[in-house]
Write a protein that holds these residues in place. Structure first.
Motif, PDB file in Angstrom:
ATOM      1  N   SER B 439       9.759   8.614 -15.636  1.00 33.79           N
ATOM      2  CA  SER B 439      10.598   8.869 -14.459  1.00 33.79           C
ATOM      3  C   SER B 439       9.744   9.417 -13.320  1.00 33.79           C
ATOM      4  N   ARG B 440       9.989   8.890 -12.140  1.00 32.62           N
ATOM      5  CA  ARG B 440       9.249   9.332 -10.959  1.00 32.62           C
ATOM      6  C   ARG B 440      10.205   9.441  -9.781  1.00 32.62           C
ATOM      7  N   SER B 441       9.811  10.257  -8.810  1.00 28.17           N
ATOM      8  CA  SER B 441      10.634  10.383  -7.593  1.00 28.17           C
ATOM      9  C   SER B 441      10.577   9.084  -6.793  1.00 28.17           C
ATOM     10  N   ASP B 442      11.573   8.876  -5.957  1.00 31.83           N
ATOM     11  CA  ASP B 442      11.549   7.714  -5.071  1.00 31.83           C
ATOM     12  C   ASP B 442      10.356   7.795  -4.112  1.00 31.83           C
ATOM     13  N   LEU B 443      10.032   9.024  -3.700  1.00 32.46           N
ATOM     14  CA  LEU B 443       8.872   9.190  -2.820  1.00 32.46           C
ATOM     15  C   LEU B 443       7.612   8.705  -3.525  1.00 32.46           C
ATOM     16  N   TRP B 444       7.474   9.063  -4.794  1.00 39.17           N
ATOM     17  CA  TRP B 444       6.309   8.594  -5.575  1.00 39.17           C
ATOM     18  C   TRP B 444       6.265   7.065  -5.574  1.00 39.17           C
ATOM     19  N   PHE B 445       7.416   6.455  -5.799  1.00 37.78           N
ATOM     20  CA  PHE B 445       7.457   4.994  -5.897  1.00 37.78           C
ATOM     21  C   PHE B 445       7.057   4.338  -4.576  1.00 37.78           C
ATOM     22  N   ILE B 446       7.670   4.797  -3.492  1.00 41.16           N
ATOM     23  CA  ILE B 446       7.380   4.186  -2.189  1.00 41.16           C
ATOM     24  C   ILE B 446       5.914   4.417  -1.807  1.00 41.16           C
ATOM     25  N   TYR B 447       5.445   5.621  -2.066  1.00 37.79           N
ATOM     26  CA  TYR B 447       4.063   5.955  -1.705  1.00 37.79           C
ATOM     27  C   TYR B 447       3.064   5.079  -2.462  1.00 37.79           C
ATOM     28  N   HIS B 448       3.264   4.978  -3.780  1.00 38.68           N
ATOM     29  CA  HIS B 448       2.299   4.199  -4.552  1.00 38.68           C
ATOM     30  C   HIS B 448       2.466   2.694  -4.328  1.00 38.68           C
ATOM     31  N   LEU B 449       3.676   2.255  -4.054  1.00 35.62           N
ATOM     32  CA  LEU B 449       3.866   0.850  -3.657  1.00 35.62           C
ATOM     33  C   LEU B 449       3.097   0.577  -2.370  1.00 35.62           C
ATOM     34  N   GLY B 450       3.205   1.522  -1.439  1.00 32.95           N
ATOM     35  CA  GLY B 450       2.477   1.379  -0.172  1.00 32.95           C
ATOM     36  C   GLY B 450       0.974   1.340  -0.381  1.00 32.95           C
ATOM     37  N   LYS B 451       0.494   2.192  -1.265  1.00 32.61           N
ATOM     38  CA  LYS B 451      -0.963   2.203  -1.527  1.00 32.61           C
ATOM     39  C   LYS B 451      -1.425   0.856  -2.076  1.00 32.61           C
ATOM     40  N   ARG B 452      -0.631   0.314  -3.001  1.00 28.62           N
ATOM     41  CA  ARG B 452      -1.034  -0.976  -3.585  1.00 28.62           C
ATOM     42  C   ARG B 452      -0.979  -2.092  -2.548  1.00 28.62           C
ATOM     43  N   LEU B 453       0.036  -2.028  -1.686  1.00 25.23           N
ATOM     44  CA  LEU B 453       0.105  -3.040  -0.628  1.00 25.23           C
ATOM     45  C   LEU B 453      -1.101  -2.931   0.297  1.00 25.23           C
ATOM     46  N   LYS B 454      -1.458  -1.708   0.600  1.00 27.55           N
ATOM     47  CA  LYS B 454      -2.619  -1.541   1.484  1.00 27.55           C
ATOM     48  C   LYS B 454      -3.900  -2.061   0.833  1.00 27.55           C
ATOM     49  N   GLN B 455      -3.993  -1.881  -0.474  1.00 32.72           N
ATOM     50  CA  GLN B 455      -5.156  -2.438  -1.172  1.00 32.72           C
ATOM     51  C   GLN B 455      -5.150  -3.967  -1.096  1.00 32.72           C
ATOM     52  N   LEU B 456      -3.968  -4.546  -1.285  1.00 27.86           N
ATOM     53  CA  LEU B 456      -3.867  -6.003  -1.237  1.00 27.86           C
ATOM     54  C   LEU B 456      -4.218  -6.550   0.143  1.00 27.86           C
ATOM     55  N   TYR B 457      -3.864  -5.799   1.178  1.00 23.47           N
ATOM     56  CA  TYR B 457      -4.055  -6.284   2.548  1.00 23.47           C
ATOM     57  C   TYR B 457      -5.364  -5.793   3.165  1.00 23.47           C
ATOM     58  N   ALA B 458      -6.119  -5.032   2.409  1.00 22.07           N
ATOM     59  CA  ALA B 458      -7.312  -4.392   2.992  1.00 22.07           C
ATOM     60  C   ALA B 458      -8.256  -5.412   3.627  1.00 22.07           C
ATOM     61  N   GLY B 459      -8.380  -6.567   2.995  1.00 21.68           N
ATOM     62  CA  GLY B 459      -9.293  -7.564   3.544  1.00 21.68           C
ATOM     63  C   GLY B 459      -8.617  -8.592   4.421  1.00 21.68           C
ATOM     64  N   GLY B 460      -7.366  -8.406   4.683  1.00 20.48           N
ATOM     65  CA  GLY B 460      -6.616  -9.382   5.471  1.00 20.48           C
ATOM     66  C   GLY B 460      -7.086  -9.432   6.910  1.00 20.48           C
TER      67      GLY B 460
END
Lengths: 109, 831
Positions: B439-460
């Motif tokens: 179980s994780r907070s919604d803030l945790w979820f959004i934050y880590h989702l954002g981090k992964r998206l930023k990693q995916l787009y880093a070279g965009g």
């Protein structure tokens, strides 16, 4: 099922059916929630899905597909905005969308 | 009105009980006799959805009885202003206002304007639907007035003509409330208003969940403006907000059409191509909203950090532009059409809580993927397995391609952060214990989702990648779970100086030159220094204190408890009375002071008047006697010249579905309401004999939110173990239904079965000489948990308020019969 009554005719490619639906919308100028827009949206979505599949298949025309996909997504945004407008239907934008779709069809033929 | 406060906001209701103990008169106007009614001095029954008729009757009572607070209204409202010659009222216009385009179902606002001017609206949500700009005349002079109030197009005369037919007889004819009860209410409100006294209204979704919900609240605002009950202690209109930070999710919005703290979302079809264009179109020339550029640039600076520069419009192009109505209702329809591929569900359970549940299920079944975050299985998460469509055999799990991810969430006590609800009060809560397992907070979820998206787009390198690439996303992480620090988020919302990262103390420090960053200007001051979180403050006033409780948490903006509190003083700056003093002008110190944080330019004297020869802008264009600073003219708008989609005045229309004809106009329902009739979402025609009963939904004290948090707990589930419908003894007798019998409720959207609660809490009303039965049902049940039952929202249609797109849940029509559905036993037997 609800919503399926506006599906594109099976014999037409979805992009052509979308163009026909937009022509009908521009001809009849429905005030709100026009079924022509529903049909155009569904056809554009089918077109988009086909482009997505092609891009995922990694075919050689990948770059062109990617550009076409960008354009179709933009067209969906406009047509969806006309289907569920904020205020009045943005007819000038629909006219531009129709022209852009016609060009896209010609370019990808 | 519009709330069952004792049962649904029991903590806040304690203050009303205390006020009653000190001599206040409590009134409850509601279709049902509830625990709130039982604790009030006067209970006034009304037919669901007829609130504007009732409030219009009160407005007429105040005007025709000359009970209005003349000094207040003449100084602080637009009652003396003159409206354009072309204005036409529904009374003379077949039930619609001038400017109505029947083909489009929308209004042109030109004829509603102050004479010779073009007035900006004050709320971003208005602007997202109506193209504004082209403001005219606001910096040249104040609106034209007739202080004798005799001009036929003065707001006063328009109001009198508009509400002339809202007599006590008409109120009874429409609402079913007996005239004598209505007049008792009217007299109680008048008695409680004036220099020495104030009256307040409390409402909840019983007002907002209608096709004319905004206009119901507008009617109350007119009444309170006339009576001088705005900006004063004990006055106002209290929006009782949902428990789960509903106010907060409007302020820092999960809404599609606003940026944080009520900035307009750019629109692709408005002149918003560049930031300069956007600011030029959206910045009102006068009033506090003239500061819009500061708030917008600082928001962009907070979101995009170093990437936001003057030479790239502070990354304005990164913001998505609206093209249409992307609110939940049309997007449910779009989901059915297959437009959407996936959906995140956080903090809601739409199969139970959204209207037209079957259509919601159809939409969900068209998705590729669905992410549900909750701490227990919800009906939305397992619609594919146990849903109504599956149970009926219309769909099978094998036919549903939606891949569902159920991710466990932390409970409130397992995370820290803020909740913002009634009173705009931002309250911090600390973490009590760590959430179990995954179980994780919604803030945790959004934050880590954002981090992964930023990693995916880093070279965009594509332009479309830049908004994610440039996004500031650096929050300190805590512990082994890498939980982001919510205090850091709150500090960012508060705002800071870019050069040395010092917290801002007030929104007056916000700049439009890139030197400040601010995630939400109205929240500035909630975290004024590092280590000082004002939302954590817990110092209430003592028994002899002023009662503003400035030491308890933080109320936006500026920890101000009463908005527009300059109006608590007379035009000269003196309290209207010692008994009701709150903010006043200290002539010695030449500043505003009082028991609340003044909602005014602190040093602007009461006798300040704009020098119109200089074409003043912003606050310079508002006089020292103009308390309503968010409006372009600083006045309480009894008549609204711009912004509202369905008229400058509230006028009575029947609900979209009604068993009676509109007694006032041939126009049956709000002509600008958002309706989407289609297969699966059909509407009942007016007076359809197949659906003769008024149907309303409500909550239960014992079952929280969409029901899941308490339906899965045995100790709360047993308090309300099963769904039911409340029907009157008279209707039960007519239909041959006994208490606890099974009944079937049906509409064109669907049908459900529940047991009957035969109770005198629900009473038939006499409407225009006919007996009209009302029935009500709690909407918080579903098929999961210990306390189960059919979903009330199956019966409802997808319709929207003209201004907000909020759905209608409080007044539809339905059929009722004894018995059961075939699927539940096959016999149709009712006992």
């Amino acid at each position: 099922m609800a919503g399926d009554e506006h599906a594109a005719p099976e014999h037409a490619a979805p992009e052509h059916a979308a163009l026909a639906a937009l022509d009908a919308a521009l001809r009849t100028r429905p005030a709100k929630d026009g079924h022509e827009f529903a049909q155009a949206t569904q056809c554009l979505v089918a077109f988009r899905n086909r482009l997505t599949d092609r891009q995922r298949e990694g075919k050689r025309e990948g770059a062109d597909v990617s550009t076409a996909l960008d354009q179709v997504n933009a067209l969906i945004s406009v047509v969806l905005g006309a289907h569920f407008p904020l205020g009045t239907v943005p007819w000038p934008a629909v006219e531009r969308a129709r022209a852009a779709l016609a060009k896209l069809i010609a370019d990808t033929a | 009105m519009g709330s069952n406060m004792a049962e649904n906001h029991p903590v806040a209701f304690r203050f009303l009980v205390e006020a009653q103990r000190r001599g206040a008169t409590l009134v409850h106007v509601d279709p049902r006799f509830t625990r709130t009614s039982a604790l009030c001095d006067i209970y006034a029954p009304i037919r669901a959805g007829t609130d504007i008729a009732f409030l219009g009757g009160l407005i007429r009572h105040v005007l025709e009885g000359d009970h209005w607070f003349r000094e207040f209204a003449m100084a602080y409202t637009n009652i003396a202003d003159i409206i354009e010659d072309g204005y036409g009222d529904p009374e003379q216009n077949g039930g619609v206002f001038s400017g109505f385009d029947a083909a489009q179902g929308s209004y042109d606002h030109s004829s509603w304007q102050y004479k010779g001017k073009r007035v900006p609206s004050s709320i971003a949500e208005h602007r997202s639907q109506t193209q504004e700009g082209g403001y005219r005349g606001m910096t040249d002079s104040p609106p034209a007035q007739d202080r004798t109030l005799r001009h036929p197009n003065s707001v006063y005369q328009i109001l009198r003509r508009h509400y002339a037919r809202y007599t006590p007889e008409m109120v009874e004819r429409i609402t079913g409330c007996p005239q004598e009860v209505f007049l008792r209410v009217a007299e109680a409100i008048v008695r409680a208003s004036g220099r020495e006294r104030t009256a307040t209204f409390c409402y909840a979704v019983g007002w907002t969940h209608h096709a004319s919900g905004v206009q119901i609240i507008r009617a109350c605002a007119i009444l309170q403006g006339l009576l001088g009950n705005v900006g004063r202690p004990g006055g106002g209109i209290q929006a009782l907000r949902g428990h789960t930070s509903i106010q907060g999710s409007t302020d820092i919005p999960t809404l599609y059409n606003m940026l944080p703290t009520y900035l307009p979302q750019p629109n692709a079809f408005h002149p918003h191509a560049t930031l300069a264009d956007y600011l030029d179109a959206e910045t009102p020339p006068t009033g506090w909203w003239h500061n819009l550029p500061k708030y917008m640039v600082s928001l962009l600076k907070a979101w995009y950090g170093p990437a936001a520069r003057a030479d790239n419009q502070w990354c304005y192009e990164h913001l998505p532009k609206l093209t249409g109505d992307l609110s939940q209702l049309p997007m449910t329809l779009a989901m059915v059409s297959g437009v959407m591929r996936g959906q995140f569900i956080l903090g809601q359970n739409p199969v139970v809580g959204a209207v037209n549940s079957d259509l919601v299920e159809r939409g969900l079944s068209k998705l590729d993927w669905l992410v549900v975050r909750d701490f227990a299985i919800t009906e939305t998460a397992n619609f594919w397995q146990k849903g109504r469509l599956v149970q009926r055999g219309e769909l099978s799990p094998g036919q549903i391609g939606t891949e569902v991810f159920l991710l466990p969430t932390a409970l409130a006590g397992e995370k820290d952060g803020t909740v913002t609800n009634t009173s705009r009060l931002v309250q911090w809560h600390d973490v009590v214990c760590e959430a179990p397992g995954d179980s994780r907070s919604d803030l945790w979820f959004i934050y880590h989702l954002g981090k992964r998206l930023k990693q995916l787009y880093a070279g965009g390198t594509a332009a479309r990648d830049a908004p994610i690439r440039d996004l500031t996303w650096t929050y300190p992480e805590r512990g082994a779970r890498h939980e982001p620090d919510p205090a850091a988020v709150l500090r960012e919302i508060n705002g800071y100086t870019v050069a040395d990262r010092r917290q801002l103390q007030s929104y007056q420090q916000i700049r439009d030159d890139g030197s400040t960053a601010c995630g939400g200007w109205m929240y500035t001051g909630v975290y004024p220094h590092d280590g000082h979180n004002v939302a954590r403050a817990r110092m209430p006033d003592g028994p002899d204190g002023p009662g503003s409780h400035l030491g308890w948490a933080f109320a936006w903006p500026s920890n101000r408890r009463t908005l527009y509190n300059r109006a608590s003083a007379d035009p000269a700056g003196n309290p209207w009375s010692e008994r009701k003093r709150m903010v006043w002008w200290d002539a010695g110190k030449r500043e505003w002071t009082g028991t609340d944080v003044p909602d005014f330019v602190r040093t602007k004297p009461p006798d300040y008047r704009p020098d119109w020869s200089t074409h003043p802008t912003g606050m310079d264009a508002l006089g020292g006697d103009s308390p309503f600073i968010m409006e372009a003219d600083g006045k309480c708008m009894l008549f609204v010249p711009t912004g509202l989609k369905d008229g400058p005045l509230p006028t009575y229309y029947e609900p979209v579905e009604s068993p009676v004809r509109n007694a006032l106009y041939r126009q049956q329902h709000n002509p600008a309401a958002k309706l989407w009739p289609r297969p699966g979402n059909e509407l009942h025609p007016a007076c359809d004999p197949r659906f003769p009963y008024v149907f309303s939904t409500f909550r239960l004290t014992e079952l929280h939110c969409g029901g899941i948090p308490t339906r899965i707990m045995p100790h709360t589930a047993e308090l309300q173990p099963e769904a039911f419908v409340e029907i009157s003894p008279e209707l039960a007798r007519d239909l041959g239904i006994r208490h606890l019998d099974w009944t079937v409720l049906s509409t064109l959207r669907g049908e459900i079965e529940v047991r009957a609660m035969v109770t005198e809490r629900t009473r038939p009303l006499t409407i225009d000489g006919r007996t009209i039965h009302q029935i009500g049902m709690p909407w918080v049940f579903g098929w999961e948990g210990y306390a189960r039952g059919d979903i009330a929202n199956v019966l409802l249609a997808i319709t929207g308020d003209a201004n907000t797109s909020i759905h209608t849940t409080k007044a539809i029509t339905c059929a009722l019969r004894p018995g059961r559905l075939a699927r539940a036993g096959g016999s149709g037997h009712g006992r």
